[in-house]
Design a protein around this motif. Structure first.
Motif, PDB file in Angstrom:
ATOM      1  N   LEU A   1       0.831  -1.204   0.000  1.00  0.00           N
ATOM      2  CA  LEU A   1       0.000   0.000   0.000  1.00  0.00           C
ATOM      3  C   LEU A   1       0.865   1.253   0.000  1.00  0.00           C
ATOM      4  CD1 LEU A   1      -2.817  -1.152   2.442  1.00  0.00           C
ATOM      5  CD2 LEU A   1      -2.996  -0.811  -0.034  1.00  0.00           C
ATOM      6  N   GLN A   2       2.094   1.118   0.450  1.00  0.00           N
ATOM      7  CA  GLN A   2       3.026   2.251   0.402  1.00  0.00           C
ATOM      8  C   GLN A   2       3.926   2.158  -0.838  1.00  0.00           C
ATOM      9  OE1 GLN A   2       4.725   3.769   3.927  1.00  0.00           O
ATOM     10  NE2 GLN A   2       3.051   3.098   5.250  1.00  0.00           N
TER      11      GLN A   2
ATOM     12  N   GLU B   1       2.718  -6.865 -10.485  1.00  0.00           N
ATOM     13  CA  GLU B   1       2.924  -6.468 -11.885  1.00  0.00           C
ATOM     14  C   GLU B   1       2.252  -5.130 -12.178  1.00  0.00           C
ATOM     15  OE1 GLU B   1       1.515  -9.971 -13.938  1.00  0.00           O
ATOM     16  OE2 GLU B   1       3.552 -10.816 -14.021  1.00  0.00           O
ATOM     17  N   GLY B   2       1.089  -4.910 -11.569  1.00  0.00           N
ATOM     18  CA  GLY B   2       0.422  -3.625 -11.742  1.00  0.00           C
ATOM     19  C   GLY B   2       1.264  -2.486 -11.184  1.00  0.00           C
ATOM     20  N   HIS B   3       1.838  -2.728 -10.040  1.00  0.00           N
ATOM     21  CA  HIS B   3       2.706  -1.750  -9.388  1.00  0.00           C
ATOM     22  C   HIS B   3       3.931  -1.435 -10.270  1.00  0.00           C
ATOM     23  CE1 HIS B   3       5.051  -0.670  -5.454  1.00  0.00           C
ATOM     24  NE2 HIS B   3       5.647  -0.165  -6.492  1.00  0.00           N
TER      25      HIS B   3
ATOM     26  N   SER C   1       4.113  -3.825 -20.094  1.00  0.00           N
ATOM     27  CA  SER C   1       3.058  -3.152 -19.338  1.00  0.00           C
ATOM     28  C   SER C   1       2.322  -4.225 -18.551  1.00  0.00           C
ATOM     29  CB  SER C   1       2.106  -2.407 -20.273  1.00  0.00           C
ATOM     30  OG  SER C   1       1.555  -3.302 -21.206  1.00  0.00           O
ATOM     31  N   ALA C   2       1.571  -3.806 -17.549  1.00  0.00           N
ATOM     32  CA  ALA C   2       0.853  -4.776 -16.733  1.00  0.00           C
ATOM     33  C   ALA C   2      -0.305  -5.361 -17.544  1.00  0.00           C
ATOM     34  CB  ALA C   2       0.338  -4.110 -15.461  1.00  0.00           C
ATOM     35  N   HIS C   3      -0.808  -6.498 -17.107  1.00  0.00           N
ATOM     36  CA  HIS C   3      -1.996  -7.073 -17.738  1.00  0.00           C
ATOM     37  C   HIS C   3      -3.147  -6.083 -17.661  1.00  0.00           C
ATOM     38  CE1 HIS C   3      -0.667 -11.258 -18.262  1.00  0.00           C
ATOM     39  NE2 HIS C   3       0.084 -11.010 -17.228  1.00  0.00           N
ATOM     40  N   LYS C   4      -4.015  -6.140 -18.646  1.00  0.00           N
ATOM     41  CA  LYS C   4      -5.168  -5.232 -18.646  1.00  0.00           C
ATOM     42  C   LYS C   4      -6.062  -5.436 -17.432  1.00  0.00           C
ATOM     43  CE  LYS C   4      -5.321  -4.723 -23.639  1.00  0.00           C
ATOM     44  NZ  LYS C   4      -5.763  -5.411 -24.851  1.00  0.00           N
ATOM     45  N   ASN C   5      -6.111  -6.656 -16.952  1.00  0.00           N
ATOM     46  CA  ASN C   5      -7.011  -6.926 -15.826  1.00  0.00           C
ATOM     47  C   ASN C   5      -6.363  -6.684 -14.466  1.00  0.00           C
ATOM     48  OD1 ASN C   5      -5.268  -9.036 -15.840  1.00  0.00           O
ATOM     49  ND2 ASN C   5      -6.822 -10.639 -15.727  1.00  0.00           N
ATOM     50  N   SER C   6      -5.142  -6.125 -14.482  1.00  0.00           N
ATOM     51  CA  SER C   6      -4.536  -5.789 -13.197  1.00  0.00           C
ATOM     52  C   SER C   6      -5.314  -4.656 -12.559  1.00  0.00           C
ATOM     53  CB  SER C   6      -3.088  -5.337 -13.392  1.00  0.00           C
ATOM     54  OG  SER C   6      -2.297  -6.412 -13.805  1.00  0.00           O
ATOM     55  N   GLU C   7      -5.578  -4.792 -11.293  1.00  0.00           N
ATOM     56  CA  GLU C   7      -6.291  -3.727 -10.596  1.00  0.00           C
ATOM     57  C   GLU C   7      -5.306  -2.804  -9.912  1.00  0.00           C
ATOM     58  OE1 GLU C   7      -9.370  -5.149  -8.034  1.00  0.00           O
ATOM     59  OE2 GLU C   7      -9.948  -6.671  -9.504  1.00  0.00           O
ATOM     60  N   GLU C   8      -5.505  -1.552 -10.115  1.00  0.00           N
ATOM     61  CA  GLU C   8      -4.693  -0.548  -9.436  1.00  0.00           C
ATOM     62  C   GLU C   8      -5.411  -0.215  -8.143  1.00  0.00           C
ATOM     63  OE1 GLU C   8      -1.808   1.267  -8.475  1.00  0.00           O
ATOM     64  OE2 GLU C   8      -1.561   1.059 -10.635  1.00  0.00           O
TER      65      GLU C   8
END
Lengths: 214, 214
Positions: A55-56, B18-20, B205-212
């Motif tokens: 989260l950070q 991966e999203g991060h 790039s991250a997967h499209k379904n990655s949640e931010e």
């Protein structure tokens, strides 16, 4: 036995990677009796800390008995020699992840001071101080009381050889950086304490001398 | 041999990581004859690619004979059984780094198809396709011509047993994802080709379904 090899650093340095990730690579080594408990234990605290670090926006990775014993160390058993080799390999993997700039959360029973100290010496060479030993303290009787899978009961009955705390020893850390008393402290308290330790130690930002090349 | 253990995923998922990092975890496996050459070879290309990826803010880590043979696998030699165990352990470490969301650049002679295919199968389970085999193609005569450390000459003289290409076999990859002909292509060309491969494959790039989650 290895010959004809020399160490060379890649052109992207550890400092580069840490600057990019805005953190310092470090290994948090959780040691303590086997739990598999519902509320608090090495993996539970490591997982909760990982969530808080995420989260950070920090980059972390958990190594534990589950993902290591099914893969890298699936050829090893639980006797003294195999336990030693188990921890040796894990220490080397921690060293690589730390060099990659990640915050590694390693949660292993790791009952012997000698084995843990070898990992420490690997991560504390020269100017490096990249090893934080976290003793997750719980008494055998507490763990036996939790014991949702009945492992302690089986070990007491002699059905599980080399079960730490019953049929194999656990040596308490001599100078751990952090002691967590999971009987008295909630998971949230443990996480808050560790976050403060990391922040105060400067682990949650890159070194001042990191160069930003972008 | 491992018992009483179950796999559990941490609460921060690979997709979260991966999203991060805005990339996909993957292992780039460079295979080919031993070089230690000045201009082009597995480590040279991996290092140049790492630099380019870093400039694009990607998180990478190089694993090669140098940092592995001095650490995790320092107990292993160069005979057939030890070479197999060497690659097995490296594959497991690649698997962990890939799960951590990093782009792993693994540069090893890895002369046997069977060993490389085992690493592939580890990284291509279920829906995963996280293994890119890159054949860095150079003939034995080319490598002998470069040979700045005189290793090929020593191997020819029988002074180095199990030296791939001279006193031990190298099996060419059967279906590598990428072939680099270092005799014809410059390091810059090889890097450009690999960057295009990664970009086209969606790895940067991250997967499209990655949640931010932030």
């Amino acid at each position: 036995m290895s010959t004809n090899i020399t160490w060379h650093s890649s052109h992207v340095t550890r400092s580069d990677r840490e600057g990019h990730l805005n953190q310092r690579g470090v290994t948090l080594w959780f040691t303590g009796l086997s739990g598999k408990v519902a509320r608090s234990g090495k993996s539970t605290i490591a997982t909760a800390l990982e969530r808080e670090l995420f989260l950070q926006r920090k980059s972390t990775y958990i190594l534990d008995g589950d993902n290591i014993r099914h893969g890298l160390n699936k050829d090893l058993g639980f006797g003294p020699a195999d336990r030693e080799e188990n921890i040796r390999r894990i220490g080397e993997v921690c060293n690589l992840f730390t060099d990659a700039g990640l915050i590694v959360l390693a949660a292993f029973v790791s009952p012997y001071n000698q084995d843990r100290d070898k990992v420490r010496s690997l991560l504390e060479t020269g100017d490096r101080k990249d090893f934080i030993e976290i003793y997750v303290q719980a008494s055998v009787s507490t763990c036996e009381g939790r014991d949702p899978k009945g492992l302690y009961a089986k070990a007491r009955a002699g059905e599980i050889p080399n079960f730490t705390g019953i049929s194999a020893p656990f040596e308490e850390p001599i100078h751990p950086e952090v002691i967590l008393k999971t009987g008295d402290q909630s998971v949230e308290d443990c996480v808050a304490l560790l976050m403060k330790y990391l922040k105060d130690g400067g682990y949650l930002s890159a070194h001042k001398n990191s160069e930003e090349v972008f």
